[in-house]
Design an enzyme around this catalytic site. Sequence first.
Site, PDB file in Angstrom:
ATOM      1  N   GLU A 168      -9.446   3.086  -6.071  1.00 51.65           N
ATOM      2  CA  GLU A 168      -9.138   4.479  -5.732  1.00 51.65           C
ATOM      3  C   GLU A 168      -7.980   5.101  -6.519  1.00 51.65           C
ATOM      4  O   GLU A 168      -7.141   5.782  -5.958  1.00 51.65           O
ATOM      5  CB  GLU A 168      -8.849   4.591  -4.227  1.00 51.65           C
ATOM      6  CG  GLU A 168     -10.037   4.172  -3.386  1.00 51.65           C
ATOM      7  CD  GLU A 168      -9.784   4.260  -1.876  1.00 51.65           C
ATOM      8  OE1 GLU A 168     -10.722   4.645  -1.169  1.00 51.65           O
ATOM      9  OE2 GLU A 168      -8.686   3.953  -1.416  1.00 51.65           O
ATOM     10  N   HIS A 186      -2.353   3.191  -4.591  1.00 54.08           N
ATOM     11  CA  HIS A 186      -1.878   2.647  -3.316  1.00 54.08           C
ATOM     12  C   HIS A 186      -0.478   2.066  -3.489  1.00 54.08           C
ATOM     13  O   HIS A 186      -0.184   0.974  -3.019  1.00 54.08           O
ATOM     14  CB  HIS A 186      -2.855   1.590  -2.788  1.00 54.08           C
ATOM     15  CG  HIS A 186      -4.158   2.168  -2.308  1.00 54.08           C
ATOM     16  ND1 HIS A 186      -4.289   2.831  -1.103  1.00 54.08           N
ATOM     17  CD2 HIS A 186      -5.383   2.213  -2.893  1.00 54.08           C
ATOM     18  CE1 HIS A 186      -5.543   3.245  -0.952  1.00 54.08           C
ATOM     19  NE2 HIS A 186      -6.234   2.889  -2.036  1.00 54.08           N
ATOM     20  N   ASP A 198       0.854  -1.192   0.000  1.00 56.93           N
ATOM     21  CA  ASP A 198       0.000   0.000   0.000  1.00 56.93           C
ATOM     22  C   ASP A 198       0.885   1.235   0.000  1.00 56.93           C
ATOM     23  O   ASP A 198       2.117   1.107  -0.024  1.00 56.93           O
ATOM     24  CB  ASP A 198      -0.961  -0.019   1.200  1.00 56.93           C
ATOM     25  CG  ASP A 198      -2.284   0.650   0.859  1.00 56.93           C
ATOM     26  OD1 ASP A 198      -2.272   1.819   0.451  1.00 56.93           O
ATOM     27  OD2 ASP A 198      -3.340  -0.004   0.986  1.00 56.93           O
TER      28      ASP A 198
HETATM   29  C1  TNX Z   1     -11.022   2.449   1.565  1.00 64.00           C
HETATM   30  S1  TNX Z   1     -11.850  -0.119   0.450  1.00 64.00           S
HETATM   31  C2  TNX Z   1      -9.937   1.743   1.055  1.00 64.00           C
HETATM   32  C3  TNX Z   1      -8.790   1.483   1.950  1.00 64.00           C
HETATM   33  C4  TNX Z   1      -8.942   2.108   3.303  1.00 64.00           C
HETATM   34  C5  TNX Z   1     -10.364   1.921   3.799  1.00 64.00           C
HETATM   35  C6  TNX Z   1     -10.582   2.462   5.181  1.00 64.00           C
HETATM   36  C7  TNX Z   1     -10.719   0.101  -0.457  1.00 64.00           C
HETATM   37  C8  TNX Z   1     -10.635  -0.802  -1.562  1.00 64.00           C
HETATM   38  N1  TNX Z   1      -9.907   1.139  -0.183  1.00 64.00           N
HETATM   39  O1  TNX Z   1      -7.619   1.931   1.311  1.00 64.00           O
HETATM   40  O2  TNX Z   1      -8.051   1.499   4.183  1.00 64.00           O
HETATM   41  O3  TNX Z   1     -11.211   2.594   2.905  1.00 64.00           O
HETATM   42  O4  TNX Z   1     -11.850   2.123   5.686  1.00 64.00           O
END
Ligand code: TNX
Length: 741
Positions: A328, A264, A204
Amino acid sequence: MKNTKYLMQYFKTLLTVSFLLSIQVIRAQVTIVPLPKSVKTTTESFKLKPDTKIYYQSGLHQEAELLAAALSPATGYDFTIKEASAAPSGIFLQKARLGEQNREAYELEVNKSLVSIKGNTGSGLFYGIQSLLQLLPPAVYSRERQKNVAWQIPGVKISDSPEYPWRGMMLDVGRYFFSTEYVKRFIDMMAMYKMNTLHFHLTDDNGWRIEIKKYPKLTEVGAWRGKNEKRNGGYYTQDDIRDIVAYAAARNVEVIPEIEMPAHAMAAIAAYPHLGCTGQQFEVPDNQYISKEIFCAGKHSTFDFLQDVLTEVFGLFPSHYIHIGGDEANYERWKSCPDCQNLKKELNLKNESELQVYMNRRIQAFTKKYNRTIVGWDEIIEDGLKEKAVGMVWHNPDKALKAVEMGHDVVFSLTKFLYFDMAENAIPGEVQMANWVGLVPMEKTYQLNLMPAGIEAKHKNQVLGASATIWSDQFNHGTLLREFVPLNENRSEKYSDYMTLPRLSALAEVVWTAKSKQDWADFQKRMSGHYARYQHAGYGFRLPQPVLANSVKTNDGYQVTLKNVVDNAEIRYTVDGTYPNPYSQIYTGPFSVKSLNDFKAIIVLNRSQYSLPLFVPDENEKFKKYGTLAGKWTPETVTGKNFNPLTLDLTGKIDASGSYKITFLYTTGGTKLEIKSVELYKNGQKVAEDVHDGAAGGEHTGNVYQFKVPQFETGAKYEIKAMVRGDIDNNSSGAVMIKKD
Ligand code: TNX
């Protein structure tokens, strides 16, 4: 004097004896979680003795060893393990072709002389052993010798198999580095509840956790962050990984590695800046945010890198699946990167989202050569992804529908049910966790439906199961990890335990047991003895609050009846507004209060482990200055994605002509309520309205609506219709107050 003392001693002994007897009675019930397909009990029972032998058919040596290792420490017995083709007495592990063909199916039969466990495979057998452990007293999980326990196993005939093949938990070791030892313990927790898939979030922004021989800087640089005394991190060597994978395999847990791309990825870019679009040097960030720095899609070297990494990863993880993240991605860098733009032009792509699809497809083609199937967060489910993939659905069930219609498989990881980094409750004292989707209480997890409308018949087999997440980004923010009594030593690990248990047990039943047999009340009853099991196993966990079983209106208040949902624990309570503690008044039966807001009660397992208080919040008190309660909104009454009417009956609350103020006040939930207008109706006829945008959430803006009641008419029906919708999701609740000006 002396006599009284002896008499007291006598009563104490008597109490202890009857206490122990009562434990025996409780134990005779079968309280297996997840609930097996079929359980028949008999009146016989089997007693484990120092000379009980464990027999196993050829090929089951490993399972026999595991069983002996599970039973020996607490019993103190040194079991003899022996290969045999038949056994008249003792414990017998057999491979058999069961009527139920599932590879994880098992049968467990206990009579007074024999415990027989049969499985189609070692996996099934392992689950027979897990059920056997749950038939024994909770102390069996202890790693220390437990004296004065009768190791009695009730007579049963159980046949069992799981509903879903993917029963998962995700552990985010990227944001917080969990030791190999902890990862194994996490696998133990999963295995105890027949969970079989560990989704290992290895990379990450905040950390790269797996040694890659070809790129040593990934761990030399990418596994560490912060300076001086704040420096922290770590990584798994390839030997550590092999150790974890083998440990998991012995417990029927498959480890699925996740290598995040394209986003990430800051830790990797910090180690090798050429992997980003700009080539700029960054540091591994200490906090989680959605970074603009993502892997460059326009350079061949990025793919060379990713393929090299995946090649080493495939050598370490035998899993058929490889998780490539995909969530994301912020495309800002791609938009201004000449390489990305050239590639986009060359491939005739419309936008950056299609560039990500291209990347997924290219990686997918590569993984196919290794006979692996890609898994990704639901963002990867886009047109253009040719080969079958697995979508991990975290946003909403619509994404799952889209995925199965496109021919992909899905695993549910829905935030509102399965994000275990969300708190279970919002009351003072709760350990602070993430809150962006609201609360995820255990009951919510238990209600998850894996066959939403549209999926059922046609796409049933494409739903592989579900997976809950232990995201650890909150662990980065020291201030959010509040000191809490049971979480004293290694705070982060205990914190993770606390997020995991007991919700993992609820998820286990969602994925193992047929929906038609799931029953929250029955589950709660079976769970009551499991907290002691966690405790003996040395796991941290969250204790549930007492349940308000009944409140009866009396002449001068209420009579309150509470229900304890934890075996061998007490309820203690206060009626003076203070927070109860393990020394407060003990609950022995219904008590009286003037107002329901007057009591607070906790479950006390022991002096250092007790629950948060159950209490009835006094909303009216809090919102008094806004008038009286006109009604409430809840996730159930706010429907759809668009503005829909929320109708509240105000007959009796409007009692004169004049000006009134309606105020929307948020109480709980992860997203705010948006309001467009409030209309007043008299006998179904609109008589007044106030139209403006308002919102009620963490912040309230324009949440007050005002109108005039022209000529009040006694006996008329007054209603308001408020046009409302949830922002993103409909998951907030709140009060609507009315006040005459
Ligand atoms: C969203 S869910 C994210 C994570 C975070 C999380 C915290 C997802 C695929 N991505 O990077 O840790 O929210 O709740």
